[in-house]
Design a protein around this motif. Structure first.
Motif, PDB file in Angstrom:
ATOM      1  N   ARG A 330      47.890  36.547  46.469  1.00 27.92           N
ATOM      2  CA  ARG A 330      46.994  37.553  45.896  1.00 27.92           C
ATOM      3  C   ARG A 330      47.070  38.850  46.689  1.00 27.92           C
ATOM      4  NH1 ARG A 330      40.726  36.407  44.488  1.00 27.92           N
ATOM      5  NH2 ARG A 330      41.711  35.562  42.610  1.00 27.92           N
ATOM      6  N   ARG A 331      47.129  38.760  48.016  1.00 25.20           N
ATOM      7  CA  ARG A 331      47.248  39.959  48.841  1.00 25.20           C
ATOM      8  C   ARG A 331      48.557  40.673  48.578  1.00 25.20           C
ATOM      9  NH1 ARG A 331      44.277  40.622  54.086  1.00 25.20           N
ATOM     10  NH2 ARG A 331      46.043  42.026  54.399  1.00 25.20           N
ATOM     11  N   ARG A 332      49.629  39.895  48.405  1.00 21.96           N
ATOM     12  CA  ARG A 332      50.933  40.518  48.132  1.00 21.96           C
ATOM     13  C   ARG A 332      50.936  41.209  46.776  1.00 21.96           C
ATOM     14  NH1 ARG A 332      55.686  36.431  47.177  1.00 21.96           N
ATOM     15  NH2 ARG A 332      54.496  36.313  45.243  1.00 21.96           N
ATOM     16  N   ASP A 333      50.320  40.571  45.778  1.00 21.83           N
ATOM     17  CA  ASP A 333      50.280  41.160  44.431  1.00 21.83           C
ATOM     18  C   ASP A 333      49.405  42.408  44.389  1.00 21.83           C
ATOM     19  OD1 ASP A 333      51.909  39.115  43.631  1.00 21.83           O
ATOM     20  OD2 ASP A 333      50.301  37.905  42.755  1.00 21.83           O
ATOM     21  N   ALA A 334      48.423  42.478  45.293  1.00 21.54           N
ATOM     22  CA  ALA A 334      47.503  43.614  45.298  1.00 21.54           C
ATOM     23  C   ALA A 334      48.122  44.868  45.907  1.00 21.54           C
ATOM     24  CB  ALA A 334      46.223  43.255  46.053  1.00 21.54           C
ATOM     25  N   ARG A 335      49.242  44.724  46.601  1.00 21.84           N
ATOM     26  CA  ARG A 335      49.881  45.882  47.269  1.00 21.84           C
ATOM     27  C   ARG A 335      50.572  46.767  46.229  1.00 21.84           C
ATOM     28  NH1 ARG A 335      52.697  42.851  52.476  1.00 21.84           N
ATOM     29  NH2 ARG A 335      50.749  42.321  53.560  1.00 21.84           N
TER      30      ARG A 335
END
Length: 335
Positions: A330-335
């Motif tokens: 989720r953190r990677r997709d939010a970048r």
């Protein structure tokens, strides 16, 4: 207006070179994981670990990934998959003890035993959903647990099954000695095979159907799809993968006991899958690494090591509801 000058068509090689970097980037995590697993025996002792612990992580990870095919991707919470893990383990032990010393044949036999039992029982279990499905799976698992306890002449009862061990694999031109190092690479090979099967299934129309069942079973029913049939296929496939892991576990310990059939071990597999991330392909492997390593360390400090595991699980559910890998994704997709 002048027509644009025709351009030469791109060759297949140019298309391949254009696509190759993105393909490598997409599979970079898998490539790194493969390198880590293949090189693990060279660096494990530097971090205070050893080959058998790494084998245990992969075995539990494979079992949790098999369960996760049903749990995370199809939406069926099973507390009875320890039955197929234990059947795979007992199958391997009994074959090695009474029929042959060929480890690969024993492993195949144990996998078939656990997987075929799962395939036979799947149509019964998937008739219900939700808590009723979970209760059916517990009942089925406990049935095999009590059979293993009562059938002492075959299974060894409470004392477990002993009298078998790993034997050298003989191939044309070389022998594969299954010591600690050799067995680790056998586990790596079986883990890779199981992961490849799961990857192919989940990226096929069949796997997409499993996810659709998880997301909206009623809609699929209205569309005319035989939902129970597909759920049974998911149940059976997961049983085969879990049984393979159970057979490897029996070979790791040269021993198996009724505890591998108990619902408490099914609960451990559920905890592993949830801890690592049910919606992520490699999540159960991460969960298995955390579970096995924490258990190994905490058990040397206190007999109440399950409380440590429980605390980690509660904190994970509170702060990482999608699991460790789900949170990172989720953190990677939010970048």
């Amino acid at each position: 207006m002048n027509a644009p000058a025709p351009t030469a068509p791109k060759s297949a090689a140019s298309y391949g070179s254009a696509m190759r970097p993105s393909s490598i980037k997409r599979h970079l995590g898998t490539i790194v994981l493969a390198l880590v697993l293949l090189s693990a025996p060279a660096w494990l002792h530097y971090v205070g670990s050893y080959n058998d612990i790494a084998s245990r992580v992969l075995i539990y990870g494979l079992a949790a990934m098999g369960l996760n095919l049903l749990l995370g991707h199809t939406g069926g919470l099973s507390f009875g998959h320890a039955a197929y893990f234990g059947l795979g383990a007992y199958g391997v032990g009994l074959i090695l003890k009474y029929l042959t010393h060929n480890v690969l044949l024993a492993l195949l036999g144990g996998t078939l035993l656990g997987g075929l039992v799962a395939a036979v029982l799947a149509p019964i279990a998937v008739r219900r959903r939700g808590i009723y499905f979970a209760m059916i799976t517990i009942a089925i698992g406990q049935m095999f647990y009590f059979i293993a306890i009562r059938w002492q002449a075959v299974t060894g009862g409470y004392d477990g099954l002993t009298g078998f061990s790993r034997h050298t694999l003989h191939f044309p031109g070389f022998d594969w000695t299954l010591g600690s190092l050799g067995f680790y690479y056998l586990v790596v090979a079986c883990f890779a095979l199981g992961a490849l099967v799961l990857w192919i299934v989940l990226n096929s129309p069949l796997g997409h159907t499993f996810v659709a069942i998880r997301e909206n079973q009623k809609r699929l029913t209205f569309l005319g799809l035989p939902v129970q049939r597909y759920a049974a296929i998911s149940f059976a496939l997961s049983g085969f993968i879990v049984a393979l892991a159970g057979g490897l576990n029996a070979l790791l310990d040269n021993f198996t006991s009724p505890n591998t059939l108990n619902y408490t071990f099914s609960g451990d597999l559920v905890v592993i899958a949830v801890l690592g991330g049910m919606r992520n392909f490699w999540g159960p492997l991460v969960g298995a690494a955390i579970f096995v390593l924490v258990r190994d360390y905490a058990s040397t400090v206190t007999d109440n090591w399950m409380s440590v595991i429980g605390l980690i699980f509660v904190l994970s559910v509170l702060f990482f509801p999608l699991g460790i890998m789900g949170f990172l994704q989720r953190r990677r997709d939010a970048r």
